[in-house]
Design a protein around this motif. Structure first.
Motif, PDB file in Angstrom:
ATOM      1  N   HIS A  41       0.852  -1.450  -0.124  1.00  0.00           N
ATOM      2  CA  HIS A  41       0.169   0.077   0.435  1.00  0.00           C
ATOM      3  C   HIS A  41       0.610   1.523   0.048  1.00  0.00           C
ATOM      4  CE1 HIS A  41      -3.734  -2.615   0.729  1.00  0.00           C
ATOM      5  NE2 HIS A  41      -3.024  -3.690   1.878  1.00  0.00           N
ATOM      6  N   TRP A  44      -0.939   4.490  -1.735  1.00  0.00           N
ATOM      7  CA  TRP A  44      -1.364   5.263  -0.618  1.00  0.00           C
ATOM      8  C   TRP A  44      -1.144   6.023   0.556  1.00  0.00           C
ATOM      9  CZ3 TRP A  44      -5.870   1.661   2.080  1.00  0.00           C
ATOM     10  CH2 TRP A  44      -6.858   2.479   3.049  1.00  0.00           C
ATOM     11  N   SER A  45      -0.236   5.167   1.051  1.00  0.00           N
ATOM     12  CA  SER A  45       0.866   6.170   2.117  1.00  0.00           C
ATOM     13  C   SER A  45       1.401   7.048   1.644  1.00  0.00           C
ATOM     14  CB  SER A  45       1.754   4.843   2.538  1.00  0.00           C
ATOM     15  OG  SER A  45       1.189   3.743   3.000  1.00  0.00           O
ATOM     16  N   CYS A  48      -1.423  10.185   1.471  1.00  0.00           N
ATOM     17  CA  CYS A  48      -2.186  10.106   2.743  1.00  0.00           C
ATOM     18  C   CYS A  48      -1.107  10.801   3.317  1.00  0.00           C
ATOM     19  CB  CYS A  48      -2.065   8.918   4.200  1.00  0.00           C
ATOM     20  SG  CYS A  48      -3.755   8.207   3.324  1.00  0.00           S
ATOM     21  N   ASN A  53      -2.799  14.597   6.464  1.00  0.00           N
ATOM     22  CA  ASN A  53      -1.786  13.456   6.992  1.00  0.00           C
ATOM     23  C   ASN A  53      -2.096  14.244   9.149  1.00  0.00           C
ATOM     24  OD1 ASN A  53       0.541  12.103   8.383  1.00  0.00           O
ATOM     25  ND2 ASN A  53       2.220  13.683   7.986  1.00  0.00           N
ATOM     26  N   GLY A  58      -0.345   9.480   7.987  1.00  0.00           N
ATOM     27  CA  GLY A  58       0.587   9.337   7.017  1.00  0.00           C
ATOM     28  C   GLY A  58       1.864   9.003   6.909  1.00  0.00           C
ATOM     29  N   ALA A  61       2.296   5.160   8.024  1.00  0.00           N
ATOM     30  CA  ALA A  61       1.526   4.432   7.049  1.00  0.00           C
ATOM     31  C   ALA A  61       2.668   4.003   6.314  1.00  0.00           C
ATOM     32  CB  ALA A  61       0.196   5.078   6.470  1.00  0.00           C
ATOM     33  N   LEU A  62       3.574   5.273   6.268  1.00  0.00           N
ATOM     34  CA  LEU A  62       4.521   5.436   5.111  1.00  0.00           C
ATOM     35  C   LEU A  62       5.453   4.846   5.627  1.00  0.00           C
ATOM     36  CD1 LEU A  62       5.704   6.455   2.696  1.00  0.00           C
ATOM     37  CD2 LEU A  62       6.049   8.653   3.492  1.00  0.00           C
ATOM     38  N   SER A  65       4.195   0.890   5.740  1.00  0.00           N
ATOM     39  CA  SER A  65       4.686   0.825   3.752  1.00  0.00           C
ATOM     40  C   SER A  65       6.424   0.408   3.587  1.00  0.00           C
ATOM     41  CB  SER A  65       3.771   1.642   3.278  1.00  0.00           C
ATOM     42  OG  SER A  65       2.663   1.800   3.445  1.00  0.00           O
ATOM     43  N   ALA A  87      -0.234  -0.743   7.550  1.00  0.00           N
ATOM     44  CA  ALA A  87      -0.147   0.292   7.067  1.00  0.00           C
ATOM     45  C   ALA A  87      -1.607   0.533   6.603  1.00  0.00           C
ATOM     46  CB  ALA A  87       0.851  -0.054   5.616  1.00  0.00           C
ATOM     47  N   LYS A  88      -2.569  -0.097   5.947  1.00  0.00           N
ATOM     48  CA  LYS A  88      -4.031  -0.106   5.617  1.00  0.00           C
ATOM     49  C   LYS A  88      -4.735   0.115   6.153  1.00  0.00           C
ATOM     50  CE  LYS A  88      -7.225  -3.190   4.332  1.00  0.00           C
ATOM     51  NZ  LYS A  88      -7.530  -4.823   3.982  1.00  0.00           N
ATOM     52  N   ASN A  91      -4.061   3.917   7.107  1.00  0.00           N
ATOM     53  CA  ASN A  91      -4.337   4.395   5.857  1.00  0.00           C
ATOM     54  C   ASN A  91      -6.137   5.206   5.732  1.00  0.00           C
ATOM     55  OD1 ASN A  91      -1.766   5.044   4.530  1.00  0.00           O
ATOM     56  ND2 ASN A  91      -1.746   2.607   3.862  1.00  0.00           N
TER      57      ASN A  91
END
Length: 133
Positions: A41, A44-45, A48, A53, A58, A61-62, A65, A87-88, A91
């Motif tokens: 993902h 998407w990260s 976000c 953020n 965000g 999540a990054l 990811s 991460a999903k 996000n």
């Protein structure tokens, strides 16, 4: 499941099996399950992280990811799946929070603009009523 290069065999059983005398042949089916690589993902990260953020979700999540992508390259499928699922979830939370915050901002701006317009209309209708000396 049979590894590649090893054919399946029919195995005979001697003796009684479920009350039937004689030989019984066991049949089986080989199922090859192809697992798709876990998703990281990353796109998407990035969206976000750059566009919405809230509460640094965000960024988190990054990071997860990138960890999922690293685990996938190393060959740790379960680790990649775990980091990808985290991460999903981050996000999803970042997207929901950004939508709620955006909706609240639109509502507040609409109410303030409506009140300002009503105040301007009132002042235009009564030009000297706010001068109370």
């Amino acid at each position: 499941m049979n590894p590649v290069g090893h054919p399946g065999e029919a195995v005979t059983l001697h003796g009684k099996y479920d009350g039937q005398p004689g030989h019984a042949v066991v049949q089986y089916t080989t199922v090859n399950v192809t697992t798709e690589p876990p998703k990281d993902h990353i796109i998407w990260s990035l969206c976000c992280f750059f566009y919405s953020n809230p509460c640094c979700l965000g960024l988190a999540a990054l990071i997860y990811s990138i960890k999922a992508r690293d685990r996938k390259w190393v060959g740790d499928v379960e680790g990649a799946r775990h980091y990808g699922n985290t991460a999903k979830c981050l996000n999803i939370w970042a997207t929901v929070l950004a939508c709620v915050i955006g909706l609240i901002c639109i509502i507040v701006i609409s109410v303030v603009a409506s009140q300002a317009q009503a105040a301007v209309h009132y002042i235009n209708q009564n030009p000297y009523s706010h001068w109370n000396y």
